[in-house]
Motif scaffolding. Structure first.
Motif, PDB file in Angstrom:
ATOM      1  N   LEU A   1      -8.496   5.186   4.593  1.00  0.00           N
ATOM      2  CA  LEU A   1      -9.643   4.279   4.605  1.00  0.00           C
ATOM      3  C   LEU A   1     -10.923   4.979   5.046  1.00  0.00           C
ATOM      4  O   LEU A   1     -10.899   5.838   5.943  1.00  0.00           O
TER       5      LEU A   1
ATOM      6  N   TRP B   1     -14.250   0.716   5.611  1.00  0.00           N
ATOM      7  CA  TRP B   1     -12.839   0.361   5.532  1.00  0.00           C
ATOM      8  C   TRP B   1     -12.336   0.270   4.091  1.00  0.00           C
ATOM      9  O   TRP B   1     -11.275  -0.283   3.827  1.00  0.00           O
TER      10      TRP B   1
ATOM     11  N   ARG C   1     -14.095   5.383   7.177  1.00  0.00           N
ATOM     12  CA  ARG C   1     -14.290   4.995   8.582  1.00  0.00           C
ATOM     13  C   ARG C   1     -15.353   3.930   8.763  1.00  0.00           C
ATOM     14  O   ARG C   1     -15.296   3.145   9.709  1.00  0.00           O
TER      15      ARG C   1
ATOM     16  N   TRP D   1      -9.855   7.066   8.405  1.00  0.00           N
ATOM     17  CA  TRP D   1      -8.783   6.354   9.083  1.00  0.00           C
ATOM     18  C   TRP D   1      -7.582   6.288   8.156  1.00  0.00           C
ATOM     19  O   TRP D   1      -7.723   6.336   6.932  1.00  0.00           O
TER      20      TRP D   1
END
Length: 64
Positions: free
Chosen positions: A41, A46, A43, A19
């Motif tokens: 980040l 985080w 996934r 992400w």
């Protein structure tokens, strides 16, 4: 088109899928350019894997 970068730190190897979160600096957005901070980040957890600070991009004229 990217034209500047203040800092880029990669803390861990990047997986094939992740992400990202980008935040445009409010005082930097003008018609022709902007500066943003970006975080990459994991996934699942985080956890921040990489951080790009001060990426400045300028609009490119696509005329041929």
């Amino acid at each position: 088109m990217p034209v500047g970068l203040e800092r880029c730190v990669v803390s861990e190897p990047l997986p094939s899928s992740f992400w990202s979160h980008a935040e445009i600096r409010p005082d930097s957005a003008v018609a022709e350019s902007f500066t943003a901070d970006i975080r990459i980040l994991d996934r699942d957890t985080w956890k921040v894997l990489a951080e790009i600070r001060g990426l400045t991009a300028r609009r490119s004229d696509a005329r041929n």
